[in-house]
Scaffold this motif. Structure first.
Motif, short mmCIF file in Angstrom:
data_model
loop_
_atom_site.label_atom_id
_atom_site.label_comp_id
_atom_site.label_asym_id
_atom_site.label_seq_id
_atom_site.Cartn_x
_atom_site.Cartn_y
_atom_site.Cartn_z
N ALA A 102 -0.42 4.66 11.90
CA ALA A 102 -1.94 4.47 12.77
C ALA A 102 -2.34 3.77 12.00
O ALA A 102 -2.88 2.44 12.32
N LEU A 103 -2.21 2.80 10.63
CA LEU A 103 -2.40 2.26 9.67
C LEU A 103 -2.02 0.89 9.98
O LEU A 103 -2.60 -0.38 10.07
N LYS A 104 -0.48 0.76 10.25
CA LYS A 104 -0.08 -0.15 10.76
C LYS A 104 -0.29 -0.55 11.91
O LYS A 104 -0.35 -2.00 12.33
N PHE B 126 -0.70 4.82 -7.09
CA PHE B 126 -0.84 5.53 -5.45
C PHE B 126 -1.71 4.37 -5.28
O PHE B 126 -2.92 4.34 -5.63
N SER B 127 -1.69 3.70 -3.80
CA SER B 127 -3.36 2.80 -2.83
C SER B 127 -4.11 4.18 -2.55
O SER B 127 -5.61 3.95 -2.64
N THR C 41 1.09 -1.11 0.15
CA THR C 41 -0.45 0.17 0.09
C THR C 41 0.84 0.99 0.65
O THR C 41 1.62 1.33 0.56
N THR C 42 0.55 1.89 -0.48
CA THR C 42 1.43 3.43 -1.12
C THR C 42 0.42 4.32 -1.30
O THR C 42 -0.43 4.93 -1.88
N ARG D 19 3.01 -4.63 7.21
CA ARG D 19 4.26 -4.42 7.11
C ARG D 19 5.21 -3.48 5.51
O ARG D 19 6.36 -3.47 4.95
N HIS D 20 4.36 -3.74 4.55
CA HIS D 20 3.98 -3.32 3.13
C HIS D 20 3.62 -1.18 2.76
O HIS D 20 2.97 -1.20 1.57
N ILE D 21 3.40 -0.81 4.05
CA ILE D 21 2.92 0.34 3.56
C ILE D 21 3.52 1.44 3.70
O ILE D 21 4.68 1.24 4.51
#
Length: 142
Positions: free
Chosen positions: A58-60, A120-121, A39-40, A80-82
């Motif tokens: 906060a998303l993580k 971008f996501s 997620t970018t 782990r992929h933000i």
């Protein structure tokens, strides 16, 4: 009129309060177990980068509604992929954002000079607010 001139002098920079960012995620954002990784997040008006940085953190830490082990594994992978990418037009604020987000993640430029289509996501956006000839500046961003 003095307040308006002061706002123009600081390039209409009004950073989003960190507690507002945290409240938005806590109350309104739910990651789906089907969230695709990576997620970018793009912030085209990053300022010093604090708001988008807080949003990503906060998303993580967001908790999924479903707590089955397969969903938790998938959510952990997604967390782990933000990644954050940011654009800031002001040199001083861009430098501060580079310190916080990493120089490779911040571009000192106007967003109009950046090709962002399909890359971008999601977007974190707190655009400049002002009355311009022809309408409100912030409406050009949505």
């Amino acid at each position: 009129m003095c307040a308006r001139l002061a706002a123009i002098e600081k390039a209409l920079y009004y950073p989003t309060a960190i507690n507002v960012v945290e409240d938005l995620v806590r109350c309104h954002i739910r990651l789906s177990p089907w969230t695709s990784a990576p997620t970018t997040i793009l912030d085209p008006c990053a300022g010093e980068g604090q708001a988008v940085h807080t949003f990503a953190l906060a998303l993580k830490s967001a908790q999924p509604a479903n707590t089955s082990s397969s969903v938790l594994d998938m959510m952990d992978f997604c967390r782990r992929h933000i990644h954050v990418k940011a654009v800031e037009i002001d040199a001083e604020r861009a430098a501060a954002a580079k310190e916080l987000l990493g120089a490779q993640n911040v571009l000192h430029s106007a967003i109009e000079n950046v090709s962002a289509v399909g890359k971008f996501s999601m977007m974190w956006l707190n655009p400049p607010y002002d009355q311009l000839p022809g309408g409100r500046a912030e409406l050009a961003w949505v």
